[in-house]
Each structure stands twice: as C-alpha cells, then as structure tokens.
Design a protein around this motif. Structure first.
Motif, PDB file in Angstrom:
ATOM      1  N   GLY A   1      -7.670   1.296   9.954  1.00  0.00           N
ATOM      2  CA  GLY A   1      -7.653   2.596   9.292  1.00  0.00           C
ATOM      3  C   GLY A   1      -7.013   2.561   7.922  1.00  0.00           C
ATOM      4  N   VAL A   2      -7.192   1.457   7.216  1.00  0.00           N
ATOM      5  CA  VAL A   2      -6.613   1.312   5.880  1.00  0.00           C
ATOM      6  C   VAL A   2      -7.690   0.814   4.929  1.00  0.00           C
ATOM      7  CG1 VAL A   2      -4.326   0.802   6.810  1.00  0.00           C
ATOM      8  CG2 VAL A   2      -5.898  -1.084   6.294  1.00  0.00           C
ATOM      9  N   SER A   3      -7.346   0.681   3.661  1.00  0.00           N
ATOM     10  CA  SER A   3      -8.289   0.161   2.679  1.00  0.00           C
ATOM     11  C   SER A   3      -8.342  -1.361   2.732  1.00  0.00           C
ATOM     12  CB  SER A   3      -7.883   0.603   1.273  1.00  0.00           C
ATOM     13  OG  SER A   3      -6.672  -0.031   0.904  1.00  0.00           O
ATOM     14  N   VAL A   4      -9.428  -1.908   2.199  1.00  0.00           N
ATOM     15  CA  VAL A   4      -9.540  -3.364   2.104  1.00  0.00           C
ATOM     16  C   VAL A   4      -8.422  -3.919   1.219  1.00  0.00           C
ATOM     17  CG1 VAL A   4     -10.991  -5.257   1.276  1.00  0.00           C
ATOM     18  CG2 VAL A   4     -12.025  -3.351   2.517  1.00  0.00           C
ATOM     19  N   ALA A   5      -8.058  -3.176   0.196  1.00  0.00           N
ATOM     20  CA  ALA A   5      -6.980  -3.625  -0.701  1.00  0.00           C
ATOM     21  C   ALA A   5      -5.670  -3.773   0.062  1.00  0.00           C
ATOM     22  CB  ALA A   5      -6.813  -2.643  -1.855  1.00  0.00           C
ATOM     23  N   THR A   6      -5.399  -2.845   0.989  1.00  0.00           N
ATOM     24  CA  THR A   6      -4.166  -2.936   1.778  1.00  0.00           C
ATOM     25  C   THR A   6      -4.186  -4.180   2.663  1.00  0.00           C
ATOM     26  OG1 THR A   6      -3.874  -0.538   1.791  1.00  0.00           O
ATOM     27  CG2 THR A   6      -2.760  -1.784   3.520  1.00  0.00           C
ATOM     28  N   VAL A   7      -5.320  -4.464   3.282  1.00  0.00           N
ATOM     29  CA  VAL A   7      -5.439  -5.686   4.086  1.00  0.00           C
ATOM     30  C   VAL A   7      -5.165  -6.904   3.221  1.00  0.00           C
ATOM     31  CG1 VAL A   7      -6.983  -7.118   5.470  1.00  0.00           C
ATOM     32  CG2 VAL A   7      -7.062  -4.631   5.687  1.00  0.00           C
ATOM     33  N   SER A   8      -5.716  -6.905   2.018  1.00  0.00           N
ATOM     34  CA  SER A   8      -5.507  -8.028   1.097  1.00  0.00           C
ATOM     35  C   SER A   8      -4.037  -8.193   0.744  1.00  0.00           C
ATOM     36  CB  SER A   8      -6.327  -7.823  -0.173  1.00  0.00           C
ATOM     37  OG  SER A   8      -6.070  -8.846  -1.108  1.00  0.00           O
ATOM     38  N   HIS A   9      -3.356  -7.059   0.503  1.00  0.00           N
ATOM     39  CA  HIS A   9      -1.934  -7.142   0.158  1.00  0.00           C
ATOM     40  C   HIS A   9      -1.115  -7.687   1.326  1.00  0.00           C
ATOM     41  CE1 HIS A   9      -2.555  -5.379  -3.679  1.00  0.00           C
ATOM     42  NE2 HIS A   9      -2.775  -4.135  -3.250  1.00  0.00           N
ATOM     43  N   VAL A  10      -1.473  -7.331   2.544  1.00  0.00           N
ATOM     44  CA  VAL A  10      -0.761  -7.864   3.711  1.00  0.00           C
ATOM     45  C   VAL A  10      -0.981  -9.364   3.825  1.00  0.00           C
ATOM     46  CG1 VAL A  10      -0.663  -7.871   6.239  1.00  0.00           C
ATOM     47  CG2 VAL A  10      -0.777  -5.697   4.995  1.00  0.00           C
ATOM     48  N   LEU A  11      -2.217  -9.799   3.673  1.00  0.00           N
ATOM     49  CA  LEU A  11      -2.543 -11.220   3.847  1.00  0.00           C
ATOM     50  C   LEU A  11      -1.998 -12.076   2.716  1.00  0.00           C
ATOM     51  CD1 LEU A  11      -6.231 -10.862   5.067  1.00  0.00           C
ATOM     52  CD2 LEU A  11      -4.281 -11.608   6.433  1.00  0.00           C
ATOM     53  N   ASN A  12      -2.067 -11.565   1.499  1.00  0.00           N
ATOM     54  CA  ASN A  12      -1.694 -12.377   0.340  1.00  0.00           C
ATOM     55  C   ASN A  12      -0.276 -12.129  -0.138  1.00  0.00           C
ATOM     56  OD1 ASN A  12      -4.290 -13.649  -0.002  1.00  0.00           O
ATOM     57  ND2 ASN A  12      -5.043 -11.685  -0.774  1.00  0.00           N
ATOM     58  N   GLU A  13       0.391 -11.126   0.471  1.00  0.00           N
ATOM     59  CA  GLU A  13       1.763 -10.789   0.097  1.00  0.00           C
ATOM     60  C   GLU A  13       1.869 -10.510  -1.393  1.00  0.00           C
ATOM     61  OE1 GLU A  13       4.273 -13.911   1.513  1.00  0.00           O
ATOM     62  OE2 GLU A  13       3.757 -13.587   3.613  1.00  0.00           O
ATOM     63  N   THR A  14       0.853  -9.804  -1.921  1.00  0.00           N
ATOM     64  CA  THR A  14       0.813  -9.495  -3.353  1.00  0.00           C
ATOM     65  C   THR A  14       1.467  -8.164  -3.685  1.00  0.00           C
ATOM     66  OG1 THR A  14      -1.446  -8.694  -2.951  1.00  0.00           O
ATOM     67  CG2 THR A  14      -1.196 -10.902  -3.887  1.00  0.00           C
ATOM     68  N   ARG A  15       1.769  -7.335  -2.672  1.00  0.00           N
ATOM     69  CA  ARG A  15       2.426  -6.055  -2.905  1.00  0.00           C
ATOM     70  C   ARG A  15       3.111  -5.619  -1.608  1.00  0.00           C
ATOM     71  NH1 ARG A  15      -1.275  -1.439  -5.335  1.00  0.00           N
ATOM     72  NH2 ARG A  15      -1.383  -3.051  -6.973  1.00  0.00           N
ATOM     73  N   PRO A  16       4.276  -4.985  -1.693  1.00  0.00           N
ATOM     74  CA  PRO A  16       4.933  -4.512  -0.470  1.00  0.00           C
ATOM     75  C   PRO A  16       4.063  -3.500   0.278  1.00  0.00           C
ATOM     76  CG  PRO A  16       6.462  -4.481  -2.323  1.00  0.00           C
ATOM     77  CD  PRO A  16       5.097  -4.729  -2.895  1.00  0.00           C
ATOM     78  N   VAL A  17       4.066  -3.612   1.602  1.00  0.00           N
ATOM     79  CA  VAL A  17       3.306  -2.700   2.461  1.00  0.00           C
ATOM     80  C   VAL A  17       4.271  -2.138   3.498  1.00  0.00           C
ATOM     81  CG1 VAL A  17       1.396  -2.498   4.102  1.00  0.00           C
ATOM     82  CG2 VAL A  17       1.163  -3.989   2.104  1.00  0.00           C
ATOM     83  N   ARG A  18       4.151  -0.822   3.775  1.00  0.00           N
ATOM     84  CA  ARG A  18       5.055  -0.203   4.750  1.00  0.00           C
ATOM     85  C   ARG A  18       4.952  -0.911   6.109  1.00  0.00           C
ATOM     86  NH1 ARG A  18       3.575   6.054   4.380  1.00  0.00           N
ATOM     87  NH2 ARG A  18       1.505   5.083   4.330  1.00  0.00           N
ATOM     88  N   PRO A  19       6.092  -1.065   6.811  1.00  0.00           N
ATOM     89  CA  PRO A  19       6.096  -1.816   8.077  1.00  0.00           C
ATOM     90  C   PRO A  19       5.058  -1.336   9.080  1.00  0.00           C
ATOM     91  CG  PRO A  19       8.344  -1.368   7.371  1.00  0.00           C
ATOM     92  CD  PRO A  19       7.451  -0.604   6.426  1.00  0.00           C
TER      93      PRO A  19
END
Length: 352
Positions: free
Chosen positions: A12-30
């Motif tokens: 239920g998130v954007s593809v960009a958010t998935v990318s940030h989680v996988l690549n650790e390119t931006r903080p994501v809420r726990p």
C-alpha cells in the motif's frame, strides 16, 4: 516474476517508497518500512543488486585478500569478517595473495575492478605496490593482522607484550637459554614478536644471543629446519618460543625426530593458540589471539571509512590471552587462561 510494483501494491505504498527501503536512499517511517519488508517476504521478491549499485554507487560488497586461508588462525579471521559483513548486509569476495607481493597487487586490483566498496587485506612482507595502488586510487581499505604504514586503517593483535610474557614465564621457570623460531622477515608481526623476545630477555637480565634466534619463515617446514638448527648448537636452548601456529607444528616435528621430549628435554611456548592445542601431550602453553574479533573489527573500520572518507587513519590493537598449560614445564595450572600483557586494547589516531 514478482516486481517492485507488486511489492508496492501489496504494502500500500509507492514504488519510490519501496526503492527507498531497499536502497536505503531516504529515511522511511518504521511502520511503513515494516509493511514493505513484510510484502517482500510474503511475495518472495528478490532485489536486483546490480540495479541498486547503479543508483547508489555502492555494491554492498567487500573484498578480502588473505594468504594461507587454510591456516586455522586466518580461517577464524575469515569467520569474523564474514559475520561482520553479513550483519551489515554486505557480501564478501575472497582472494588468496599467497604472500607474494606481485600477486598481492594483482589480487587487490582484481577485487577493485569487481567494484567492491572497499578491501580488507593482510599485507605481505613487501606490500609497497599494493599500498601504492590503494592510495593512488583512493580505495577504502583496512589492513588486518599485519601493519603496512600509517596511511590506512589497521587492526591487529598485540605482539610485543605477549611474547615478552612468554619469555619471562620460561625464564621464571629457570631457563637461561631460550630460543625463538621467528616468522617471515619483513612482516610487522615478525618484527614485533622478535622485539618482544629481546625485551623479555632483557627484563630478566639474560643476554640476547643471535645463535638462539632462527627464522622459520612463518611455515611448518621452515620451523622444522630452524628448530633442528637451534638444537644442533654446541649449547642448545633448553626452551623454545615459536612465533605462530604453523611453526609450532614444525618445531614439534623436529623435536620428535630428534627424540626430545617436551617439556622434559625442551620446554615449549607458542604464539597462536588453536583449537587442538590442549589435545597434545603435553598441552601447549600458548598466546591466544582474538582472531574473530580482529576480523569483525576490520569490517567495522571499513564501514566507518566508507561513511567518513576523510577522517584520519586509525590503528587498533586488540589484547591477547595467555593460555597457561603444561608444555612450558608447569604442572596443570588452576587458571588456564588469563589476559596477556598488555591487558587493554589500544587505539591510535594517526594522520597520513
């Protein structure tokens, strides 16, 4: 094949958010991060690490160049490096330079060309070409076990103090002619352990005799020949210190061939403990290096270097332990393992 779009839809998130989680390119809420990771696990999604490396300029891989991987000491170092890398989410590429300076330079270059984020190297006795390659190309690097100048991060065990302790222990047992089977010339470990030997003699008022020091080239065959040489002298040593575990095996072979019983005829104390040292008869008195901790510390130093490329290089020394057994001539000790001197790790900040 499951895609990042599928993971995003399930979480239920954007593809960009998935990318940030996988690549650790931006903080994501726990909570969001947990949802993404749960979707990945549920769908069996496999991340494209090559694509990730193109985005982040990182491959999350470490190159390890260590000679004599079959040696139990370096095997344990490898275990420490592997555990530290795995915990940090890094893979490991391993190469054996065979303690050959030219091959060492080639191996490091090949690891670098495989786009590892950094390298961990146990330097040879002549590491100049390898060090020059790393320096000129600004490759993040850590040297372990052996030192190679002050321009890079390094981690090793204490060497001088523990050998001093072995010599002093043998002298306290009444030995006045103590021989040393030393390692390969040019290695920092060899230089420091010879220094510890000489300091141990001096501290007990014993003269240094060149004839009681023989080179075993850090290998069993060399130590076997060196031990025979020492014991063939007109006034042979009554006690021996061997400067690594491979040379301990060579010395024991020579003693057996010469019909000399340990410790009745020749007392023996060793640098490097190993898992079967207490299975010998007699059980081997030895200095135990923190090999797994050295490997893990090398990974930590490398990751810190990746995060802070411009900080001053550091040299970290870890303490050893004195495994007091019976090959030195003592009765079975009540406390078999205690810290070797010095008793605390020392870290020095150095500028290139």
């Amino acid at each position: 094949m499951t895609t990042m779009v599928d993971v995003a839809r399930r979480a239920g998130v954007s593809v960009a958010t998935v990318s940030h989680v996988l690549n650790e390119t931006r903080p994501v809420r726990p909570g969001t991060r947990a949802a993404v990771l749960g979707a990945i696990d549920e769908l069996g999604y496999t991340h494209n690490t090559l694509a990730r490396s193109l985005v982040t300029s990182r491959t999350r891989s470490i190159g390890l160049a260590v000679s004599a991987i079959s040696n139990p000491y370096f095997t344990e170092i490898l275990q420490g490096v592997e555990a530290g890398a795995l915990e940090a989410g890094y893979s490991l590429l391993i190469a054996d330079p065979h303690d050959d300076p030219r091959h060492e330079r080639t191996v490091v270059q090949l690891l670098h060309e495989r786009r590892v984020d950094g390298v961990i190297v146990a330097p040879s006795a002549e590491p100049g070409e390898m060090v020059d390659y790393l320096t000129r190309r600004k490759v993040p690097a850590v040297f372990l076990d052996r030192l190679a100048g002050d321009g890079h991060d390094q981690v090793c065990a204490e060497n001088t103090g523990p050998v001093h302790q072995l010599v002093g222990h043998l002298a306290d047992l009444g030995h006045t002619r103590i021989g040393l089977v030393a390692g390969l010339p040019g290695l920092s470990t060899t230089t420091e352990r010879v220094a510890g030997y000489r300091e141990g003699l001096r501290a007990r008022g014993l003269p240094f005799e060149p004839g009681l020091l023989a080179g075993g080239n850090s290998e069993a065959a060399g130590a076997q020949a060196a031990t025979r040489q020492l014991l063939a002298a007109a006034k042979p040593p009554t006690a021996l210190v061997t400067a690594n575990n491979a040379m301990t095996i060579g010395a024991l072979r020579a003693l057996r061939e010469l019909g000399r019983e340990v410790p009745r005829d020749t007392a023996l104390a060793c640098f490097d403990d190993f898992s079967w040292a207490d299975l010998f008869t007699p059980r081997l008195t030895a200095i135990a290096q923190p090999s797994k901790e050295i490997g893990a510390a090398a990974v930590r130093l490398l990751l810190e270097r990746l995060e802070e490329p411009d900080r001053p290089p550091r040299t970290l020394r870890l303490p050893c332990a004195f495994a007091h057994r019976t090959s030195c001539g003592c009765a079975e000790p009540a406390q078999a393992m205690r810290p070797a001197a010095p008793q605390a790790a020392q870290e020095r900040n150095r500028t290139p």
